[in-house]
Design a protein around this motif. Sequence first.
Motif, PDB file in Angstrom:
ATOM      1  N   GLU A 160       0.700  -1.090  -0.064  1.00  0.00           N
ATOM      2  CA  GLU A 160       0.167  -0.091  -0.140  1.00  0.00           C
ATOM      3  C   GLU A 160       0.997   1.241   0.092  1.00  0.00           C
ATOM      4  O   GLU A 160       0.623   2.339  -0.715  1.00  0.00           O
ATOM      5  CB  GLU A 160      -0.780  -0.169   1.179  1.00  0.00           C
TER       6      GLU A 160
ATOM      7  N   ILE B 193      -7.530  -8.561   2.360  1.00  0.00           N
ATOM      8  CA  ILE B 193      -7.409  -8.240   0.994  1.00  0.00           C
ATOM      9  C   ILE B 193      -6.466  -6.740   0.925  1.00  0.00           C
ATOM     10  O   ILE B 193      -6.468  -6.175   1.806  1.00  0.00           O
ATOM     11  CB  ILE B 193      -8.982  -7.699   0.851  1.00  0.00           C
ATOM     12  N   VAL B 194      -6.050  -6.666  -0.442  1.00  0.00           N
ATOM     13  CA  VAL B 194      -5.306  -5.694  -0.436  1.00  0.00           C
ATOM     14  C   VAL B 194      -5.422  -4.979  -1.840  1.00  0.00           C
ATOM     15  O   VAL B 194      -5.646  -5.687  -2.865  1.00  0.00           O
ATOM     16  CB  VAL B 194      -3.824  -5.759   0.033  1.00  0.00           C
ATOM     17  N   LYS B 195      -5.554  -3.670  -2.056  1.00  0.00           N
ATOM     18  CA  LYS B 195      -5.476  -3.048  -3.415  1.00  0.00           C
ATOM     19  C   LYS B 195      -3.914  -2.859  -3.748  1.00  0.00           C
ATOM     20  O   LYS B 195      -3.337  -2.033  -2.990  1.00  0.00           O
ATOM     21  CB  LYS B 195      -6.360  -1.726  -3.176  1.00  0.00           C
TER      22      LYS B 195
ATOM     23  N   MET C 200      -4.865  -3.726  -9.254  1.00  0.00           N
ATOM     24  CA  MET C 200      -5.324  -5.067  -9.076  1.00  0.00           C
ATOM     25  C   MET C 200      -5.976  -5.218  -7.365  1.00  0.00           C
ATOM     26  O   MET C 200      -5.615  -4.282  -6.495  1.00  0.00           O
ATOM     27  CB  MET C 200      -4.196  -5.873  -8.842  1.00  0.00           C
ATOM     28  N   THR C 201      -6.787  -6.049  -7.275  1.00  0.00           N
ATOM     29  CA  THR C 201      -7.319  -6.561  -5.792  1.00  0.00           C
ATOM     30  C   THR C 201      -6.746  -8.026  -5.791  1.00  0.00           C
ATOM     31  O   THR C 201      -6.981  -8.816  -6.592  1.00  0.00           O
ATOM     32  CB  THR C 201      -8.640  -6.376  -5.813  1.00  0.00           C
TER      33      THR C 201
ATOM     34  N   ASP D 215     -13.272  -8.504  -4.556  1.00  0.00           N
ATOM     35  CA  ASP D 215     -13.759  -8.555  -3.223  1.00  0.00           C
ATOM     36  C   ASP D 215     -15.120  -9.436  -2.836  1.00  0.00           C
ATOM     37  O   ASP D 215     -15.130  -9.963  -1.858  1.00  0.00           O
ATOM     38  CB  ASP D 215     -13.807  -7.315  -2.674  1.00  0.00           C
TER      39      ASP D 215
ATOM     40  N   LYS E  99     -22.115  -7.439  -4.258  1.00  0.00           N
ATOM     41  CA  LYS E  99     -21.510  -8.355  -3.121  1.00  0.00           C
ATOM     42  C   LYS E  99     -22.048  -8.725  -2.099  1.00  0.00           C
ATOM     43  O   LYS E  99     -22.028  -9.927  -1.681  1.00  0.00           O
ATOM     44  CB  LYS E  99     -20.077  -7.552  -2.795  1.00  0.00           C
TER      45      LYS E  99
ATOM     46  N   ALA F  57     -13.587  -9.428   3.628  1.00  0.00           N
ATOM     47  CA  ALA F  57     -12.225  -9.093   3.275  1.00  0.00           C
ATOM     48  C   ALA F  57     -12.328  -7.531   3.638  1.00  0.00           C
ATOM     49  O   ALA F  57     -12.929  -6.791   2.854  1.00  0.00           O
ATOM     50  CB  ALA F  57     -12.005  -9.344   2.034  1.00  0.00           C
ATOM     51  N   TYR F  58     -11.497  -6.861   4.453  1.00  0.00           N
ATOM     52  CA  TYR F  58     -11.744  -5.459   4.682  1.00  0.00           C
ATOM     53  C   TYR F  58     -10.195  -4.686   4.315  1.00  0.00           C
ATOM     54  O   TYR F  58      -9.194  -5.177   4.882  1.00  0.00           O
ATOM     55  CB  TYR F  58     -11.961  -5.212   6.127  1.00  0.00           C
ATOM     56  N   ALA F  59     -10.361  -3.916   3.495  1.00  0.00           N
ATOM     57  CA  ALA F  59      -9.380  -2.958   3.344  1.00  0.00           C
ATOM     58  C   ALA F  59     -10.254  -1.564   2.606  1.00  0.00           C
ATOM     59  O   ALA F  59     -11.326  -1.935   2.414  1.00  0.00           O
ATOM     60  CB  ALA F  59      -8.324  -3.258   2.215  1.00  0.00           C
TER      61      ALA F  59
ATOM     62  N   PRO G 286     -10.816   0.265   0.407  1.00  0.00           N
ATOM     63  CA  PRO G 286     -11.395   0.613  -0.591  1.00  0.00           C
ATOM     64  C   PRO G 286     -12.749  -0.386  -0.989  1.00  0.00           C
ATOM     65  O   PRO G 286     -13.238  -0.032  -1.894  1.00  0.00           O
ATOM     66  CB  PRO G 286     -10.507   0.082  -1.771  1.00  0.00           C
ATOM     67  N   TYR G 287     -12.828  -1.291  -0.015  1.00  0.00           N
ATOM     68  CA  TYR G 287     -13.745  -2.531  -0.048  1.00  0.00           C
ATOM     69  C   TYR G 287     -14.990  -2.421   0.741  1.00  0.00           C
ATOM     70  O   TYR G 287     -15.777  -3.013   0.558  1.00  0.00           O
ATOM     71  CB  TYR G 287     -13.011  -3.765  -0.383  1.00  0.00           C
TER      72      TYR G 287
END
Lengths: 561, 561
Positions: free
Chosen positions: A164, A331-333, A337-338, A401, B402, B426-428, B430-431
Motif C-alpha cells: 500500500e 484483502i489489499v488493493k 489490482m485487488t 472482493d 457483493k 475481506a476488509y481494506a 477501498p472494499y
Amino acid sequence: MKYIIVGAVAGGASTAARLRRLDEQAEIIIFEKGEYISYANCGLPYYIGDIIKDRNKLFVQTAAAFNKRFNIDVRISTEVIAINPSAKKITAHKQTTQEVYEETYDKLILSPGAEPVRPPLPGINSEGIFTLRNVNDTDYIKAYVQQKHVSKAVVIGAGFIGLEMAENFHALGLDVTVIEMINQVMAPVDYPVAAFVQQHIRSKKVKLRLNTAVTGFTKTQEHIEVALNNGEVLFADVVILSIGVRPDTRLAAMVGLQLGPAKGIQVNEFLQTSDQDIYAVGDAIEFENPITHQSMITYLAGPANKQGRICADNVALGNVRSYKGSINTAIVKVFDMTVGTTGTASKHLKAAGIEHIVSTTHNASHAGYYPGAKQMTIQLAFTPKEGKLLSAQIAGYDGVDKRLDVFASYIKQGKTVYDLIEFEHAYAPPYSSAKDPVNMAGFVAENILLDRLRVFYWNELEQLQSGDLLIDVRRKDEFEAGSIDDAINIPVDELRERLDEIPKDKKLYIYCEAGLRGYLAQRILRQNGYEAVANLSGGYYLWKTCTTEKCLLNKANPILV
Amino acid sequence: MKYIIVGAVAGGASTAARLRRLDEQAEIIIFEKGEYISYANCGLPYYIGDIIKDRNKLFVQTAAAFNKRFNIDVRISTEVIAINPSAKKITAHKQTTQEVYEETYDKLILSPGAEPVRPPLPGINSEGIFTLRNVNDTDYIKAYVQQKHVSKAVVIGAGFIGLEMAENFHALGLDVTVIEMINQVMAPVDYPVAAFVQQHIRSKKVKLRLNTAVTGFTKTQEHIEVALNNGEVLFADVVILSIGVRPDTRLAAMVGLQLGPAKGIQVNEFLQTSDQDIYAVGDAIEFENPITHQSMITYLAGPANKQGRICADNVALGNVRSYKGSINTAIVKVFDMTVGTTGTASKHLKAAGIEHIVSTTHNASHAGYYPGAKQMTIQLAFTPKEGKLLSAQIAGYDGVDKRLDVFASYIKQGKTVYDLIEFEHAYAPPYSSAKDPVNMAGFVAENILLDRLRVFYWNELEQLQSGDLLIDVRRKDEFEAGSIDDAINIPVDELRERLDEIPKDKKLYIYCEAGLRGYLAQRILRQNGYEAVANLSGGYYLWKTCTTEKCLLNKANPILV
C-alpha cells in the motif's frame, strides 16, 4: 460496575461502546497512550498518498465526541504502566503532566495492539526511516515527504502495508523500490497468486527486489544509503520499514498473564485471559485457528472489532458469547489490482501437515459480452476426501472482493466445494455470468474430487519424463504465439479426428490457456481409452506467470522495470 | 445412448455440453426453433442501448462451434412439434425446408423456456409494439429505433427487463415513460426497496406511471397512442411490452406431462417429469421454493444453467444429483443504482403465512474516509424465534452485488442472523469497513431478536396515538432541515441530561437518520426506566423516501419529472 479498557483503537473502542449500550450505569474508563482514539489505521497509507485529502477523515471518533455519545471517560496521552491484579488496580501515567495515579477496576480489558518490528540494523534510527502504525507516524512521514522534496523511496517488506505504501508513494510521483526477504510479495498468499501481483507491480515501474535482505543504513548529506545482503547499495530519500508487527504484550507479561505459543496474550473462548477479571482483544491476543487448530495471532481490524463486541457481552453479561477464531480473510488493493485470501494458504497447510488439493481457475468478473469484464484467478485448497474448503485466494481486478467474501462465508461455516456449486448468486450482465466464478471454481474442484478431472501443477512440468507427451490443445495461433517447450499442438476441436496421432502407451500432459479446454480434451481422451491423462491446473496463463517470475528471481540482478 | 434436447439456450445448452463431457460416445441432438443457440438473453437490452456495440458478442456459442467442440448435432430453426412418449419419438419441423421428420430418443430433455405475455388489448399488434425475448426481437427493435427516428418510448411493465429497457432507451436519448399496473416497480422486492429505485428513476427524468393500466393502442400516422385506464392517452413512437413471461408448456401439455399448480412442468428432485424418460430444465419447470415450500417457477438464467448440469448428471448417470430449488436471487442495474433480492420478500412471506421480522439498515459501501463510498439500504426478513434468514433486499450503488451474494450464500444454507455477525469479510478501506454492512445488518437483527432493540416501521407512524411522544434524536440542524410532523428534537448526545423533559408514562417513538442513534437513545432510555420505547427501523431516510413515493402515487397526476 467499573470497567477499565487499555487501548482505544479498533478492539478497545468497540468494547467500550458496546459496554455502554449494555450497561448505562457502569463507570467506563478508556486509556489511550496516544493522542488519538478510534482512528482509521487502515487509511493511513492513503492519507500519505493524498488519496484521502482531509486529515480529519482519519478520525472515526474524537475523544470528546466519544465521551459525549457514550458517557465514557476517555483519557488520551495516558499510558497504563502497571496492573495489580490482586488489588484490581492499574497505574496510569499521564504524559502531558507526568502525573502518575491509580484506578481500580471490576473488569479490565486489554487492547494494546501490536507494534512494528524494528530490527537492530546499523543506522536504523537515521532520519528519514519510518515505520507506519499510527497517526503520529503518518504525520511525520507526510511532513517529511513534503518538506524534504523526496524523490526516491525504499519500502522494506512487501506485505500488505508495504505494498500500500509503494502504491501511495508511486501516486505521489516517487521512484519506488520494494525490498522483500522472501521469494514473493504478500507472505500470506501462495506463490502463484503473488506472481500475478508481482507482474502487476513491475508493470507500474515499481522495482521489486525479492530474496533480498537489508543489512544496514547510512545517512549521508544527500541520501539514505540502503545496504543489501548482495553487496549492492540503494539510494533513498525516505525509507519505510514494513517488515511486520508483533503483539504488544509488555503489560500482560509484566503481570504474569499467560502468553501463548505465538507469543500473544492467551485467551479462552470468552476472550478472558488467565486472570478471570482481565479480558483481552485485538492484535495482541492469540487464538486457535479454526482450520489448522494452531494458536495464532491475527493482525486484522475486522476480527478486532468483532472481538470487541463479543468481549463486551462477556464482560457485562457473564461469558455468554464464544469467539470462534479467525479464518484470516484479508484483502489489499495493489495499484489497479485487488488481491486477497481467506482461510489457510497451501504452503501453510503443508507446514501444518494438512492434506489438501489445490485447484486454480480463471474467470471473467462479469459477462464477457458486457463492457469492462476483467479476468480473475482463483486458487482453492480443499480436503481430498470431503472437499472441505480450506482456503481461497484471488488475484484480479473488478469483483475480486465479492468472490472473496462469498468464499469467506463458506469457509467460515466449514462448507465444501459441493456447496459452491449450489451457490445461487445475483446475476445480471454487469455483475456476473450465469455461472459465477465461485460456481466455476466449485465445478472444477468437484470434477477433481470425483476423478472426472486429473490435474498437474505448473511447478511439476520440470519433472516430466522423456517419454511423456505434452499436448497444447489451444488453437494454432495461440500455440504459435507462445507455448511450453516440447509441447505438440492438437487443438481440442480437432482432437476427436486426430486421436491416431496420440500413442496410447504414453503419459499425457495436457494444457490450454486457462484450463477448460484441457478438461474437455481430457474427457475425450479418457473416454477413448487413454488413462494416464493430466490437465495443467490454471493452464498456460498461470504457468507463464509463475515461471516468468521465477526466472526473474533467479537472475543475478532481478530488477526489471 | 441417444439424447434429444429441446431448446438450445441456457438450460438446454448447458445440459448438452455436460452430457458430452460425461459420455463421449452418446448421440446428442439438440433442437432449437430459433436461429440462434446459447445466446446472451440478458445482454439483449444493452445491445439495443448500444452499451454492447458488437452484435457478435451476443452469441456465447454458434451452432457450428458447439458442434465442433462437443460433437453435438445442433438443429437450428427446427421446432419439435410433437412427442410420442410410448414410442420414444419426437416429431421435428424444419422451418427453412418445411420438412417434418421423426427422431427416436432414449432420454428426452425439455428446455422450452418461457414466452412473453401479450395481453389481447385492442391494437396490440400494431407496428412499433414489441416484446423482447430473443435475438430476433432485438434485431427488430434496434432496426425500428434506428430507422424510424423514434423519440418517445413507452415501456409497459416495470419489472427487471422493463427497467433495463427504460435505461437503455434513455441512453439512446429517448424520452421514456414506464407504465406499471401495481403501486411499485420491481414486483419481487418490497415497497421500501422499490421506493429508492423509483426515486432514482425519476431523478433521471424518466416518467413513472404506477397504479396504471394500459387499455389499448391506436396506431396513427405520427404515433402509437397508448390509452390508460384513467382516460389519459400517451403518445409513443415505440412501445415495449415487458409485463411478464409464462412457461412454454405447449409440448409438455400436449403429451400429458404433469403440470404443477404454478402451471409449469412438474419435475421431481432429479428434474425428471412425470414420464421417467423425459427431463426438463429452465424457465418452463416449477419446483418447491425452499423458503415458502410453495411450488413456483423461476425465470432466471443462473438456476437454468445449474439445472442443466444437474439434469445431465441424472440423465447420464441415473438420478445421482438432487436439485434443491431456487431462492430467487436476482439483481438489476437501474441507471446508476444496483438493486437486488435473494430469498422471499416480506409481502410474499405474509401471503404465504410465514411469520417474520423485518429490519432495515443503511451503511456505506466501504470505509467512509476512503473516496467514493456510497450508501446502500439493506432490508432483511428473518424468523422471530431462530432468526433464520428468509430474505435480503438491497438498493444502492457500489458493492450491492457483493452483499447480495453474501446474503444469498447464507440464505441458501438456511443460516441465521447470528451467522451474519460472524461473517469474516475481506476488509481494506477501498472494499468495506471493519464491520461490513452484512455484519451490521446481523448486529441489528440480533439486537431485535434479543429485545435489545424494539422497532416500529415507516408505515406505522400514522397509527401513533395522540398521547404518544415522537422524538427526533438527530442533531438540531438535521431536525430543522426536515423532520416528521409532531416530533420533538432531543439529540442523542444531549439525551442523558434532558431525561426530565421526557414523561415516563408515554409511549416513546424514536427516530434518527438511519437507525443507529435511535438505537443508542433507546438503550439510554430503557435503562433509565422507560419501557415503551420503539425505534424507527431504517430511520428518517427510509420514512422520507417511502412517504414521498406514496404521496406521488396518491396524487391525481403522479408524474413528476
